[in-house]
Design a protein around this motif. Structure first.
Motif, mmCIF file in Angstrom:
data_model
loop_
_atom_site.group_PDB
_atom_site.id
_atom_site.type_symbol
_atom_site.label_atom_id
_atom_site.label_comp_id
_atom_site.label_asym_id
_atom_site.label_seq_id
_atom_site.Cartn_x
_atom_site.Cartn_y
_atom_site.Cartn_z
ATOM 1 N N GLY A 147 -49.559 -5.842 55.627
ATOM 2 C CA GLY A 147 -49.548 -4.501 55.047
ATOM 3 C C GLY A 147 -48.489 -3.580 55.616
ATOM 4 N N SER A 148 -47.805 -3.998 56.678
ATOM 5 C CA SER A 148 -46.746 -3.156 57.246
ATOM 6 C C SER A 148 -45.478 -3.307 56.421
ATOM 7 N N ARG A 149 -44.564 -2.388 56.593
ATOM 8 C CA ARG A 149 -43.301 -2.447 55.876
ATOM 9 C C ARG A 149 -42.342 -3.380 56.596
ATOM 10 N N TRP A 150 -41.542 -4.081 55.809
ATOM 11 C CA TRP A 150 -40.541 -4.956 56.402
ATOM 12 C C TRP A 150 -39.390 -4.111 56.942
ATOM 13 N N ASN A 151 -38.792 -4.571 58.066
ATOM 14 C CA ASN A 151 -37.570 -3.950 58.565
ATOM 15 C C ASN A 151 -36.698 -5.036 59.202
ATOM 16 N N GLU A 152 -35.520 -4.659 59.647
ATOM 17 C CA GLU A 152 -34.517 -5.621 60.121
ATOM 18 C C GLU A 152 -34.925 -6.356 61.391
ATOM 19 N N THR A 153 -35.947 -5.887 62.071
ATOM 20 C CA THR A 153 -36.387 -6.570 63.287
ATOM 21 C C THR A 153 -37.257 -7.784 62.964
ATOM 22 N N LYS A 154 -37.655 -7.929 61.700
ATOM 23 C CA LYS A 154 -38.573 -8.992 61.307
ATOM 24 C C LYS A 154 -37.827 -10.085 60.549
ATOM 25 N N ASP A 155 -38.431 -11.266 60.524
ATOM 26 C CA ASP A 155 -37.839 -12.365 59.756
ATOM 27 C C ASP A 155 -37.724 -11.935 58.294
ATOM 28 N N PRO A 156 -36.603 -12.268 57.639
ATOM 29 C CA PRO A 156 -36.405 -11.772 56.272
ATOM 30 C C PRO A 156 -37.382 -12.331 55.250
ATOM 31 N N TYR A 157 -38.002 -13.478 55.520
ATOM 32 C CA TYR A 157 -38.820 -14.108 54.495
ATOM 33 C C TYR A 157 -40.219 -14.522 54.943
ATOM 34 N N GLU A 158 -40.414 -14.710 56.211
ATOM 35 C CA GLU A 158 -41.707 -15.191 56.685
ATOM 36 C C GLU A 158 -42.737 -14.063 56.720
ATOM 37 N N ASP A 159 -43.987 -14.424 56.415
ATOM 38 C CA ASP A 159 -45.128 -13.503 56.492
ATOM 39 C C ASP A 159 -44.959 -12.266 55.613
ATOM 40 N N THR B 217 -56.560 -6.989 56.723
ATOM 41 C CA THR B 217 -56.353 -5.955 57.726
ATOM 42 C C THR B 217 -56.506 -4.589 57.076
ATOM 43 N N PRO B 218 -56.906 -3.585 57.847
ATOM 44 C CA PRO B 218 -57.018 -2.238 57.282
ATOM 45 C C PRO B 218 -55.701 -1.746 56.675
ATOM 46 N N LEU B 219 -54.585 -2.062 57.312
ATOM 47 C CA LEU B 219 -53.293 -1.600 56.812
ATOM 48 C C LEU B 219 -52.967 -2.214 55.458
ATOM 49 N N ALA B 220 -53.421 -3.439 55.247
ATOM 50 C CA ALA B 220 -53.125 -4.107 53.983
ATOM 51 C C ALA B 220 -54.075 -3.703 52.872
ATOM 52 N N LEU B 221 -55.346 -3.529 53.188
ATOM 53 C CA LEU B 221 -56.352 -3.411 52.140
ATOM 54 C C LEU B 221 -57.059 -2.074 52.050
#
Length: 540
Positions: free
Chosen positions: A310-322, A441-445
């Motif tokens: 549920g969190s937002r993607w950013n450049e610190t995270k893998d571009p495609y996983e999870d 997770t609460p953030l997702a749902l």
């Protein structure tokens, strides 16, 4: 078994009567066989003309075209009219503007011919009324297309003669939209629910489709009270049909799941007799018999998918996983696996910097992907979905309106009316994310709360990813008045560009959208030659 109504009909009928200079007049008429009273002798013959109207209402090519007009796709191949429009180079002589205009009025002419003659047939009265309601729906659908793209257009509910066609004045968009609402409300009280149709009639327009499409029309013009009213009839009631989310997001578009509980309206196709093949220009190039890639998903679309928690993607995270699982169920990207129609599974490699990569899928290959992404949505690897072996003659019904869209319309309307709460969230956004496979997770749902503006951003993004590549995005960015922003930004591709010496995203030319002109299309020059009373939209 597919309904006989939608089987292929011989196209001996020419709808477009050409005037001097190659222009198409408004009173385009079906061939004499459909207006001669000797034709109207049976319900089956009436159904054959209604079948033609169904075909003229919509087709996959229009849906793919609409998606190409949005920021979800980059048009990197050729220089057809869609790319000309995207680059801001269209004018009143652009062929697509005249083609859409002519196609819509041709379909309207078919419905008028049907409605004017159906009373000649000796048939069951309830069947007659139902068929008339179907034709009226198609007419409303086509008038919506006209007024959406062109604004004020000629409007009439019965045949017009040549002299009228040459002198008629446009009707205001607001009047046409008001008529569409009234017409669809009436139609919804005539048509059966999807469950009331016999199996051989599956695929016909239902009362649920009339309600859902009326909501779509209201949404398109930001009439949120009406959106709430119409969607409430499907979200909180089963009076107009019982709909729910199909459990598997990706496979709701598969052959084996046609007519599932989420489908409200789809375009009917059958093996051999009627197929479509547009998807072949959007899938990985290494699949058999793909000749070129018409357009590719953008990095902007990829970036809009949340993380699975549920969190937002950013450049610190893998571009495609999870990521939101809908991303990989919608789009093929680097290291995706895909199965060919002859049951061979391979891993897609788009990396142009891999010295051992000889794949036809890699970025930079002539006629291949420009962005590093391909379509997965609409591609079914099951051989039964394809009529002729390795060809791209697809016989799957093409989904055009589904219950997920209704849930998103309902959520947006409730929020715009200042009434969004946890209960509405739980029956709309939450269930969509649960179906997609988000983490619990609460953030997702859970309902995030926040201001109306913050919730607006969440709902709009949810709409983008849930309905990605289904043709609705261009309508959304136009009604939100964000087209002037997102279509004037550079198109971006995957992060494989080493031209600067550092790894970066591919960047392509900036689109061009003039806010003072491009929210409406030009009235076609060919039509203005026929009838100067049509006028012209600003900027053209």
């Amino acid at each position: 078994m597919k309904p006989v109504l939608f089987k292929n009909t011989t196209w001996s009928l020419l709808f477009l009567l050409i005037l001097s200079g190659g222009c198409v007049k408004l009173d385009v008429a079906p061939a004499d066989q459909f207006t001669d009273e000797t034709y109207w002798t049976s319900a089956e013959k009436a159904a054959s003309l209604l079948n033609i109207a169904y075909r003229q209402m919509n087709n996959p090519g229009r849906v793919f075209r609409d998606e190409r007009l949005s920021d979800n796709l980059y048009n990197g191949y050729g220089n057809d009219d869609v790319r000309v429009i995207s680059n801001g180079q269209a004018n009143a002589s652009t062929s697509l503007f005249n083609n859409v205009w002519s196609d819509c009025y041709s379909g309207i002419k078919t419905t008028h011919t049907f409605l004017a003659n159906i009373d000649r047939v000796d048939m069951d009265e309830s069947l007659r009324n139902r068929m008339m309601a179907e034709a009226r729906f198609i007419r409303a659908f086509l008038f919506f297309q006209l007024t959406n793209w062109y604004g004020n257009v000629p409007f009439f509910t019965q045949d017009i003669d040549l002299e009228t066609a040459k002198t008629i004045y446009p009707t205001s968009q607001s009047e046409i939209v008001a008529w569409i609402h009234e017409e669809l409300e009436d139609i919804a009280e005539i048509l059966p629910t999807k469950d009331e149709y016999a199996e051989e009639d599956r695929g016909r327009i239902t009362c649920g489709a009339a309600i859902a499409f009326n909501a779509r029309v209201a949404l398109n013009f930001n009439e949120f009270e009406l959106v709430k009213e119409y969607t409430d009839k499907l979200v909180n009631s089963a009076e107009y049909g019982s709909y729910s989310l199909f459990p598997n997001y990706q496979e709701l578009f598969y052959k084996k799941n046609e007519y599932n509980e989420e489908i409200i309206l789809d375009i009917q196709y059958v093996p051999e007799d009627r197929t479509w093949g547009e998807i072949s220009r959007y899938v990985p190039f290494s699949l058999p018999n793909v000749q070129f890639t018409q357009a590719c998903p953008t990095q902007s679309l990829i970036d809009s998918y949340l993380m699975k928690d549920g969190s937002r993607w950013n450049e610190t995270k893998d571009p495609y996983e999870d990521r939101d699982p809908r991303m990989d169920m919608t789009i093929v990207r680097h290291n995706s696996t895909i199965t060919t129609k002859d049951d061979i599974t391979y891993t897609v490699n788009v990396d142009p910097n891999d010295s051992e990569n000889n794949s036809n899928d890699r970025i930079g290959r002539e006629n291949g992907t420009q962005t590093g992404y391909f379509y997965r949505k609409y591609y079914d690897p099951n051989p039964e979905a394809w009529t002729a072996g390795t060809s791209w003659s697809c016989n799957i019904n093409f989904v055009t309106l589904r219950f997920a869209d209704v849930l998103l319309m309902y959520a947006e309307a409730i929020n715009e009316l200042g009434e969004m709460d946890a209960a509405v969230w739980d029956k709309t956004i939450k269930v969509l994310r649960q179906r997609a496979g988000f983490d619990n997770t609460p953030l997702a749902l859970d309902f995030p709360g926040g201001s109306q503006e913050e919730l607006r951003a969440i709902i709009r993004n949810e709409r983008r990813v849930e309905l990605a590549l289904e043709g609705s995005r261009v309508y959304d960015i136009r009604r939100w008045r964000t087209a002037e922003v997102v279509l004037n930004e550079p198109y971006r591709g995957a992060k494989f560009d080493m031209s600067s010496g550092n790894l970066d995203y591919y960047n392509y030319e900036t689109g061009s959208f003039n806010k003072d002109r491009d929210y409406l299309w030009a009235i076609p020059r060919q039509q203005n030659i026929i009838n100067p009373n049509l006028g012209q939209n600003p900027g053209y």
